[in-house]
Write a protein that holds these residues in place. Structure first.
Motif, PDB file in Angstrom:
ATOM      1  N   GLY A 103      12.980  -8.628  -5.239  1.00  0.00           N
ATOM      2  CA  GLY A 103      14.337  -8.236  -4.851  1.00  0.00           C
ATOM      3  C   GLY A 103      14.638  -8.483  -3.384  1.00  0.00           C
ATOM      4  N   PRO A 104      13.848  -7.934  -2.453  1.00  0.00           N
ATOM      5  CA  PRO A 104      14.146  -8.164  -1.042  1.00  0.00           C
ATOM      6  C   PRO A 104      13.958  -9.606  -0.608  1.00  0.00           C
ATOM      7  CG  PRO A 104      12.065  -6.982  -1.281  1.00  0.00           C
ATOM      8  CD  PRO A 104      12.722  -6.990  -2.626  1.00  0.00           C
ATOM      9  N   TYR A 110      13.466   1.996 -13.321  1.00  0.00           N
ATOM     10  CA  TYR A 110      13.035   2.066 -11.921  1.00  0.00           C
ATOM     11  C   TYR A 110      12.960   0.674 -11.308  1.00  0.00           C
ATOM     12  CZ  TYR A 110       9.578   2.692  -8.120  1.00  0.00           C
ATOM     13  OH  TYR A 110       8.903   2.670  -6.927  1.00  0.00           O
ATOM     14  N   GLY A 111      12.330  -0.256 -12.018  1.00  0.00           N
ATOM     15  CA  GLY A 111      12.182  -1.610 -11.502  1.00  0.00           C
ATOM     16  C   GLY A 111      13.510  -2.313 -11.329  1.00  0.00           C
ATOM     17  N   ALA A 112      14.432  -2.115 -12.266  1.00  0.00           N
ATOM     18  CA  ALA A 112      15.745  -2.756 -12.166  1.00  0.00           C
ATOM     19  C   ALA A 112      16.504  -2.277 -10.939  1.00  0.00           C
ATOM     20  CB  ALA A 112      16.557  -2.479 -13.430  1.00  0.00           C
ATOM     21  N   GLU A 113      16.272  -1.021 -10.542  1.00  0.00           N
ATOM     22  CA  GLU A 113      16.983  -0.470  -9.389  1.00  0.00           C
ATOM     23  C   GLU A 113      16.689  -1.234  -8.100  1.00  0.00           C
ATOM     24  OE1 GLU A 113      19.310   1.782  -8.620  1.00  0.00           O
ATOM     25  OE2 GLU A 113      19.710   2.016 -10.764  1.00  0.00           O
ATOM     26  N   PHE A 114      15.525  -1.846  -8.006  1.00  0.00           N
ATOM     27  CA  PHE A 114      15.231  -2.638  -6.805  1.00  0.00           C
ATOM     28  C   PHE A 114      16.151  -3.847  -6.726  1.00  0.00           C
ATOM     29  CE2 PHE A 114      11.246  -0.282  -7.143  1.00  0.00           C
ATOM     30  CZ  PHE A 114      11.105   0.152  -5.837  1.00  0.00           C
ATOM     31  N   PHE A 115      16.484  -4.426  -7.877  1.00  0.00           N
ATOM     32  CA  PHE A 115      17.434  -5.540  -7.876  1.00  0.00           C
ATOM     33  C   PHE A 115      18.824  -5.053  -7.459  1.00  0.00           C
ATOM     34  CE2 PHE A 115      15.119  -8.507 -11.114  1.00  0.00           C
ATOM     35  CZ  PHE A 115      14.232  -8.870 -10.119  1.00  0.00           C
ATOM     36  N   PRO A 156      13.663   3.546  -5.069  1.00  0.00           N
ATOM     37  CA  PRO A 156      14.035   2.254  -4.483  1.00  0.00           C
ATOM     38  C   PRO A 156      14.789   2.360  -3.171  1.00  0.00           C
ATOM     39  CG  PRO A 156      14.445   2.264  -6.846  1.00  0.00           C
ATOM     40  CD  PRO A 156      14.095   3.673  -6.471  1.00  0.00           C
ATOM     41  N   ALA A 157      15.463   3.492  -2.932  1.00  0.00           N
ATOM     42  CA  ALA A 157      16.235   3.656  -1.707  1.00  0.00           C
ATOM     43  C   ALA A 157      15.402   4.212  -0.557  1.00  0.00           C
ATOM     44  CB  ALA A 157      17.430   4.576  -1.963  1.00  0.00           C
ATOM     45  N   ALA A 158      14.097   4.432  -0.789  1.00  0.00           N
ATOM     46  CA  ALA A 158      13.225   5.005   0.237  1.00  0.00           C
ATOM     47  C   ALA A 158      12.072   4.053   0.535  1.00  0.00           C
ATOM     48  CB  ALA A 158      12.677   6.349  -0.243  1.00  0.00           C
ATOM     49  N   PRO A 159      11.548   4.089   1.767  1.00  0.00           N
ATOM     50  CA  PRO A 159      10.426   3.203   2.116  1.00  0.00           C
ATOM     51  C   PRO A 159       9.125   3.665   1.474  1.00  0.00           C
ATOM     52  CG  PRO A 159      10.935   4.659   3.947  1.00  0.00           C
ATOM     53  CD  PRO A 159      12.004   4.891   2.911  1.00  0.00           C
ATOM     54  N   PHE A 160       8.462   2.761   0.771  1.00  0.00           N
ATOM     55  CA  PHE A 160       7.206   3.055   0.081  1.00  0.00           C
ATOM     56  C   PHE A 160       6.074   2.354   0.816  1.00  0.00           C
ATOM     57  CE2 PHE A 160       3.791   2.561  -2.869  1.00  0.00           C
ATOM     58  CZ  PHE A 160       3.888   3.585  -3.794  1.00  0.00           C
ATOM     59  N   GLY A 161       5.024   3.107   1.174  1.00  0.00           N
ATOM     60  CA  GLY A 161       3.878   2.489   1.826  1.00  0.00           C
ATOM     61  C   GLY A 161       3.000   3.528   2.476  1.00  0.00           C
ATOM     62  N   GLY A 162       1.816   3.097   2.923  1.00  0.00           N
ATOM     63  CA  GLY A 162       0.834   4.029   3.437  1.00  0.00           C
ATOM     64  C   GLY A 162       0.333   3.691   4.826  1.00  0.00           C
ATOM     65  N   VAL A 163      -0.636   4.496   5.268  1.00  0.00           N
ATOM     66  CA  VAL A 163      -1.313   4.306   6.549  1.00  0.00           C
ATOM     67  C   VAL A 163      -2.813   4.255   6.279  1.00  0.00           C
ATOM     68  CG1 VAL A 163       0.523   5.459   7.832  1.00  0.00           C
ATOM     69  CG2 VAL A 163      -1.395   6.808   6.984  1.00  0.00           C
ATOM     70  N   LYS A 164      -3.582   4.094   7.351  1.00  0.00           N
ATOM     71  CA  LYS A 164      -5.035   3.974   7.248  1.00  0.00           C
ATOM     72  C   LYS A 164      -5.381   2.869   6.234  1.00  0.00           C
ATOM     73  CE  LYS A 164      -5.799   8.522   6.690  1.00  0.00           C
ATOM     74  NZ  LYS A 164      -6.512   9.813   6.648  1.00  0.00           N
ATOM     75  N   GLN A 165      -6.360   3.096   5.361  1.00  0.00           N
ATOM     76  CA  GLN A 165      -6.778   2.025   4.463  1.00  0.00           C
ATOM     77  C   GLN A 165      -5.923   1.926   3.201  1.00  0.00           C
ATOM     78  OE1 GLN A 165     -10.892   1.099   3.949  1.00  0.00           O
ATOM     79  NE2 GLN A 165     -11.477   2.061   5.870  1.00  0.00           N
ATOM     80  N   SER A 166      -4.778   2.577   3.210  1.00  0.00           N
ATOM     81  CA  SER A 166      -3.801   2.380   2.134  1.00  0.00           C
ATOM     82  C   SER A 166      -2.834   1.254   2.456  1.00  0.00           C
ATOM     83  CB  SER A 166      -3.032   3.679   1.873  1.00  0.00           C
ATOM     84  OG  SER A 166      -3.849   4.626   1.228  1.00  0.00           O
ATOM     85  N   GLY A 167      -3.031   0.607   3.623  1.00  0.00           N
ATOM     86  CA  GLY A 167      -2.258  -0.592   3.897  1.00  0.00           C
ATOM     87  C   GLY A 167      -1.232  -0.443   4.989  1.00  0.00           C
ATOM     88  N   GLY A 186       6.737  -6.146  -9.319  1.00  0.00           N
ATOM     89  CA  GLY A 186       7.333  -7.460  -9.114  1.00  0.00           C
ATOM     90  C   GLY A 186       8.726  -7.370  -8.524  1.00  0.00           C
ATOM     91  N   THR A 187       9.585  -6.547  -9.116  1.00  0.00           N
ATOM     92  CA  THR A 187      10.960  -6.449  -8.627  1.00  0.00           C
ATOM     93  C   THR A 187      11.007  -5.868  -7.224  1.00  0.00           C
ATOM     94  OG1 THR A 187      11.259  -4.260  -9.665  1.00  0.00           O
ATOM     95  CG2 THR A 187      11.900  -6.203 -10.956  1.00  0.00           C
ATOM     96  N   ARG A 188      10.031  -5.012  -6.881  1.00  0.00           N
ATOM     97  CA  ARG A 188       9.984  -4.401  -5.544  1.00  0.00           C
ATOM     98  C   ARG A 188       9.720  -5.452  -4.468  1.00  0.00           C
ATOM     99  NH1 ARG A 188       6.455   1.022  -5.187  1.00  0.00           N
ATOM    100  NH2 ARG A 188       4.726  -0.314  -4.590  1.00  0.00           N
ATOM    101  N   LYS A 189       9.097  -6.562  -4.831  1.00  0.00           N
ATOM    102  CA  LYS A 189       8.848  -7.652  -3.889  1.00  0.00           C
ATOM    103  C   LYS A 189       9.897  -8.761  -4.028  1.00  0.00           C
ATOM    104  CE  LYS A 189       3.829  -6.847  -4.236  1.00  0.00           C
ATOM    105  NZ  LYS A 189       3.632  -6.176  -2.944  1.00  0.00           N
TER     106      LYS A 189
END
Length: 486
Positions: free
Chosen positions: A171-172, A114-119, A452-463, A166-169
């Motif tokens: 890589g981009p 999974y992590g390698a896919e971000f690269f 890795p091909a989809a946007p990961f993240g939250g709303v409210k107090q999840s950031g 780490g790779t998720r940050k």
């Protein structure tokens, strides 16, 4: 096996990585890294100081101009080479993660994939950074927009996914042309050190990536955050710490992205395929021993199927084998620390004292290591802490609902908004409920949403902010407008 593990540990650098050099911490201080399954010390590594953090930021700032000018194809090829080498060494990286974090070896290898896919994903995005050209409505001006790297970035990564977070940050950032200072969690620093060595090996220029390991996270990070050379902060971790970091970043108005805590509802409607729902529940609950922000935290099950769902889930949870993740046949490894295990048990004890019943699990086992058994709680009252707080362990509390409106209201009744799961065979219901859920991600008839091909993240107090997908690289780019008169 012990000799194999020790040989692997000895291949990992035990120093700081600053300006392309492996160096000792200022003053030579070190700290120990331990195996949570046994309590045994794996190795000692450099314990960075605020001065080391400043050195790392200086190296990143010095490398920024040349790195941003590096052609996108070259940046992408470095990431592609890193993907290939990381994939080739999946067994070693997987075992290293299991030793320092505890997750079962098969799952650790899954994280490597999974992590390698971000690269790989961001190697392809590096050459697709583009702006636009347009004629102004009045016709007398041409509007040009350009995209460029934000600049030096501080990355603070957590212990639960030592590689992928780490790779998720990284890589981009590499794809966009940003330099970095990475501060990994002190519980699991070895994977990031090994990743730093791998990126050095594939030709990442000196100073682009700097790794500072430390037990003094606040002391090292705060001076970096307040330094005018830093342009972005990205953090994955608890909401409480995230709020402090956002406050520190406000003085400089840094670009900030935060991936914080969660309290994910797992909703099972009366028309759900129960086999699929139980399979999904096992994935959503037991991924990473439950130590994941995406972990299903609250099981909301329609009254008509609650008993059957709970019975099946308890059978599956109870059949899992708990033990040292490096051993064959082990499904569930230890939690990260004694404090973490005790915190999980406190939530279970609170629920039981309020009237809940443990169908399976619920007791701390004897012996070394920070193990906690897979646990299913039923008849959990709404007042129980386990429904309000992030569990971060292998505990599944189940409660019931009677209507779709009630399920949505209870799912949204949280300060957090990272991910929600729902199981239903009704197409209209799936769309309707997905739209009503106040979460950044929704898993429909699946227990895994991360991709890795989809946007990961939250709303409210999840950031805020997104990692992965087409959106992920935008977090590391600034937009410049150029107005050109005719």
């Amino acid at each position: 096996m012990a000799d194999q593990n020790q040989s692997l540990i000895e291949t990992v650098p035990n120093q700081l990585f600053i300006g392309g050099e492996w160096v000792d911490a200022s003053g030579g201080a070190t700290f120990e890294v331990s195996n949570p399954a046994t309590g045994e010390v794996l190795t000692s590594i450099a314990d960075g100081t605020p001065a080391d953090g400043e050195r790392a930021l200086a190296a990143a700032a010095d490398a920024q101009r040349e790195w941003r000018a590096t052609e996108p194809r070259k940046r992408g090829e470095i990431l592609r080479s890193a993907f290939e080498l990381l994939t080739e060494r999946a067994d070693d990286f997987g075992r290293l993660m299991t030793l320092e974090m505890g997750k079962a070896l098969a799952e650790a290898k899954g994280e490597v994939a999974y992590g390698a896919e971000f690269f790989r994903w961001f190697s392809e995005e590096a050459v697709r950074i583009h702006g636009r050209y347009a004629q102004a409505p009045a016709g007398n001006t041409r509007l040009i927009t350009m995209k460029g790297p934000v600049g030096p970035t501080l990355m603070i990564t957590p212990w639960n996914f030592p590689l992928a977070m780490g790779t998720r940050k990284i890589g981009p950032a590499i794809a966009a042309g940003c330099t970095m200072v990475v501060k990994p969690a002190h519980e699991t620093p070895l994977t990031m050190l090994a990743l730093g060595a791998l990126l050095e090996e594939v030709g990442l220029p000196k100073g682009v990536l700097n790794v500072v390991t430390t037990t003094d996270s606040g002391g090292v990070c705060e001076p970096i955050i307040t330094d005018p050379r830093l342009r972005k902060l990205t953090f994955t971790g608890s909401t409480a710490v995230g709020k402090k970091l956002v406050a520190q970043a406000s003085d400089q108005l840094l670009r900030v992205s935060m991936e914080l805590g969660g309290n994910a509802p797992f909703i099972v409607f009366d028309d759900a395929d129960l086999d699929a729902a139980v399979d999904g529940a096992m994935l959503a609950k037991m991924r990473n021993i439950g130590e994941a922000c995406t972990s299903a935290n609250r099981f909301l099950v329609h009254t008509s199927v609650a008993d059957e769902f709970s019975r099946r889930l308890a059978e599956r949870m109870g059949a899992l084998t708990v033990g040292d993740g490096t051993q064959e046949g082990v499904d569930v490894g230890p939690l990260i620390t004694a404090k973490a295990r005790n915190g999980v048990h406190e939530l279970v004890t609170d629920a039981v004292s309020a009237g809940a019943r443990a169908v399976v699990g619920g007791e701390i086992p004897d012996g070394p290591g920070f193990f906690y058994p897979p646990t299913v709680l039923v008849d959990v009252p709404a007042s129980a802490r386990v429904f309000r707080e992030e569990i971060f362990g292998p505990v599944a509390p189940v409660t019931t609902f009677d209507s779709e409106e009630e399920a949505i209201a209870r799912a949204n009744d949280t300060d957090y908004g990272l991910v929600a799961y729902l199981f239903s065979q009704g197409h209209a219901r799936v769309i309707r409920v997905s739209e009503a859920l106040e979460f950044g991600m929704v898993g429909v008839n699946t227990g895994i949403v991360s991709n890795p091909a989809a946007p990961f993240g939250g709303v409210k107090q999840s950031g805020f902010g997104r990692e992965g997908g087409f959106e992920g690289i935008e977090e590391y780019l600034e937009t410049k407008y150029v107005g050109s008169a005719l």
